[in-house]
Design a protein around this motif. Structure first.
Motif, PDB file in Angstrom:
ATOM      1  N   ALA A   1      20.015  -5.928  39.996  1.00  0.00           N
ATOM      2  CA  ALA A   1      19.862  -4.746  40.854  1.00  0.00           C
ATOM      3  C   ALA A   1      21.138  -4.483  41.644  1.00  0.00           C
ATOM      4  O   ALA A   1      21.559  -3.322  41.783  1.00  0.00           O
ATOM      5  N   ALA A   2      21.778  -5.531  42.155  1.00  0.00           N
ATOM      6  CA  ALA A   2      23.027  -5.350  42.904  1.00  0.00           C
ATOM      7  C   ALA A   2      24.138  -4.823  42.003  1.00  0.00           C
ATOM      8  O   ALA A   2      24.928  -3.964  42.412  1.00  0.00           O
ATOM      9  N   ALA A   3      24.204  -5.324  40.783  1.00  0.00           N
ATOM     10  CA  ALA A   3      25.221  -4.834  39.840  1.00  0.00           C
ATOM     11  C   ALA A   3      24.976  -3.368  39.485  1.00  0.00           C
ATOM     12  O   ALA A   3      25.922  -2.575  39.405  1.00  0.00           O
ATOM     13  N   ALA A   4      23.734  -2.993  39.289  1.00  0.00           N
ATOM     14  CA  ALA A   4      23.413  -1.596  38.984  1.00  0.00           C
ATOM     15  C   ALA A   4      23.752  -0.697  40.166  1.00  0.00           C
ATOM     16  O   ALA A   4      24.328   0.389  39.989  1.00  0.00           O
ATOM     17  N   PHE A   5      23.431  -1.138  41.375  1.00  0.00           N
ATOM     18  CA  PHE A   5      23.768  -0.360  42.568  1.00  0.00           C
ATOM     19  C   PHE A   5      25.279  -0.230  42.715  1.00  0.00           C
ATOM     20  O   PHE A   5      25.788   0.844  43.049  1.00  0.00           O
ATOM     21  N   GLY A   6      26.006  -1.303  42.442  1.00  0.00           N
ATOM     22  CA  GLY A   6      27.468  -1.250  42.500  1.00  0.00           C
ATOM     23  C   GLY A   6      28.041  -0.277  41.484  1.00  0.00           C
ATOM     24  O   GLY A   6      28.977   0.464  41.790  1.00  0.00           O
ATOM     25  N   ALA A   7      27.487  -0.265  40.294  1.00  0.00           N
ATOM     26  CA  ALA A   7      27.967   0.659  39.264  1.00  0.00           C
ATOM     27  C   ALA A   7      27.700   2.107  39.655  1.00  0.00           C
ATOM     28  O   ALA A   7      28.557   2.984  39.473  1.00  0.00           O
ATOM     29  N   ILE A   8      26.540   2.372  40.200  1.00  0.00           N
ATOM     30  CA  ILE A   8      26.213   3.738  40.638  1.00  0.00           C
ATOM     31  C   ILE A   8      27.113   4.147  41.798  1.00  0.00           C
ATOM     32  O   ILE A   8      27.649   5.260  41.825  1.00  0.00           O
ATOM     33  N   LEU A   9      27.307   3.243  42.752  1.00  0.00           N
ATOM     34  CA  LEU A   9      28.176   3.543  43.888  1.00  0.00           C
ATOM     35  C   LEU A   9      29.611   3.786  43.442  1.00  0.00           C
ATOM     36  O   LEU A   9      30.270   4.714  43.921  1.00  0.00           O
ATOM     37  N   TYR A  10      30.087   3.004  42.498  1.00  0.00           N
ATOM     38  CA  TYR A  10      31.440   3.189  41.973  1.00  0.00           C
ATOM     39  C   TYR A  10      31.582   4.550  41.292  1.00  0.00           C
ATOM     40  O   TYR A  10      32.572   5.248  41.482  1.00  0.00           O
ATOM     41  N   SER A  11      30.592   4.926  40.512  1.00  0.00           N
ATOM     42  CA  SER A  11      30.674   6.221  39.822  1.00  0.00           C
ATOM     43  C   SER A  11      30.620   7.375  40.809  1.00  0.00           C
ATOM     44  O   SER A  11      31.266   8.403  40.595  1.00  0.00           O
ATOM     45  N   VAL A  12      29.877   7.230  41.891  1.00  0.00           N
ATOM     46  CA  VAL A  12      29.811   8.291  42.901  1.00  0.00           C
ATOM     47  C   VAL A  12      31.130   8.387  43.654  1.00  0.00           C
ATOM     48  O   VAL A  12      31.673   9.475  43.862  1.00  0.00           O
ATOM     49  N   VAL A  13      31.673   7.235  44.070  1.00  0.00           N
ATOM     50  CA  VAL A  13      32.899   7.237  44.874  1.00  0.00           C
ATOM     51  C   VAL A  13      34.100   7.689  44.058  1.00  0.00           C
ATOM     52  O   VAL A  13      34.996   8.350  44.578  1.00  0.00           O
ATOM     53  N   THR A  14      34.145   7.359  42.783  1.00  0.00           N
ATOM     54  CA  THR A  14      35.288   7.759  41.966  1.00  0.00           C
ATOM     55  C   THR A  14      35.105   9.140  41.331  1.00  0.00           C
ATOM     56  O   THR A  14      35.968   9.587  40.602  1.00  0.00           O
ATOM     57  N   GLY A  15      34.006   9.804  41.644  1.00  0.00           N
ATOM     58  CA  GLY A  15      33.794  11.153  41.121  1.00  0.00           C
ATOM     59  C   GLY A  15      34.777  12.138  41.751  1.00  0.00           C
ATOM     60  O   GLY A  15      35.332  11.913  42.826  1.00  0.00           O
ATOM     61  N   ASP A  16      35.005  13.238  41.077  1.00  0.00           N
ATOM     62  CA  ASP A  16      35.997  14.230  41.514  1.00  0.00           C
ATOM     63  C   ASP A  16      35.677  14.809  42.891  1.00  0.00           C
ATOM     64  O   ASP A  16      36.575  15.027  43.708  1.00  0.00           O
ATOM     65  N   SER A  17      34.428  15.089  43.164  1.00  0.00           N
ATOM     66  CA  SER A  17      34.084  15.722  44.431  1.00  0.00           C
ATOM     67  C   SER A  17      34.351  14.803  45.619  1.00  0.00           C
ATOM     68  O   SER A  17      34.850  15.246  46.657  1.00  0.00           O
ATOM     69  N   ILE A  18      34.031  13.532  45.486  1.00  0.00           N
ATOM     70  CA  ILE A  18      34.253  12.590  46.580  1.00  0.00           C
ATOM     71  C   ILE A  18      35.742  12.356  46.787  1.00  0.00           C
ATOM     72  O   ILE A  18      36.225  12.348  47.922  1.00  0.00           O
ATOM     73  N   VAL A  19      36.474  12.166  45.705  1.00  0.00           N
ATOM     74  CA  VAL A  19      37.927  11.949  45.810  1.00  0.00           C
ATOM     75  C   VAL A  19      38.588  13.174  46.430  1.00  0.00           C
ATOM     76  O   VAL A  19      39.451  13.053  47.308  1.00  0.00           O
ATOM     77  N   GLY A  20      38.174  14.360  46.022  1.00  0.00           N
ATOM     78  CA  GLY A  20      38.719  15.593  46.589  1.00  0.00           C
ATOM     79  C   GLY A  20      38.401  15.729  48.072  1.00  0.00           C
ATOM     80  O   GLY A  20      39.256  16.117  48.872  1.00  0.00           O
ATOM     81  N   ALA A  21      37.179  15.410  48.450  1.00  0.00           N
ATOM     82  CA  ALA A  21      36.790  15.502  49.861  1.00  0.00           C
ATOM     83  C   ALA A  21      37.570  14.508  50.715  1.00  0.00           C
ATOM     84  O   ALA A  21      38.038  14.845  51.804  1.00  0.00           O
TER      85      ALA A  21
END
Length: 67
Positions: free
Chosen positions: A34-54
């Motif tokens: 569960a922690a690994a899955a949460f980390g993967a989801i968090l990584y994909s959200v943080v490295t997404g274009d909208s977050i990086v742009g913001a």
């Protein structure tokens, strides 16, 4: 003699039925997955274009103040 064997068998059965020594290992495994899955989801959200742009926009505004 037979009573002793029956008591031993009953004691072993009781230990087998109520023994939870493997439960903590399973719980740790599920928690790790569960922690690994949460980390993967968090990584994909943080490295997404909208977050990086913001974040880039916020940093640029903070560094380019008129003061």
């Amino acid at each position: 003699m037979m009573d002793k064997l029956l008591l031993r068998a009953r004691a072993r059965l009781t230990v087998l039925v109520y023994d939870e020594s493997g439960m903590s290992t399973v719980e740790y495994a599920i928690g790790t997955v569960a922690a690994a899955a949460f980390g993967a989801i968090l990584y994909s959200v943080v490295t997404g274009d909208s977050i990086v742009g913001a974040l880039t926009n916020i940093i640029n505004r903070a560094l380019n103040t008129g003061a």
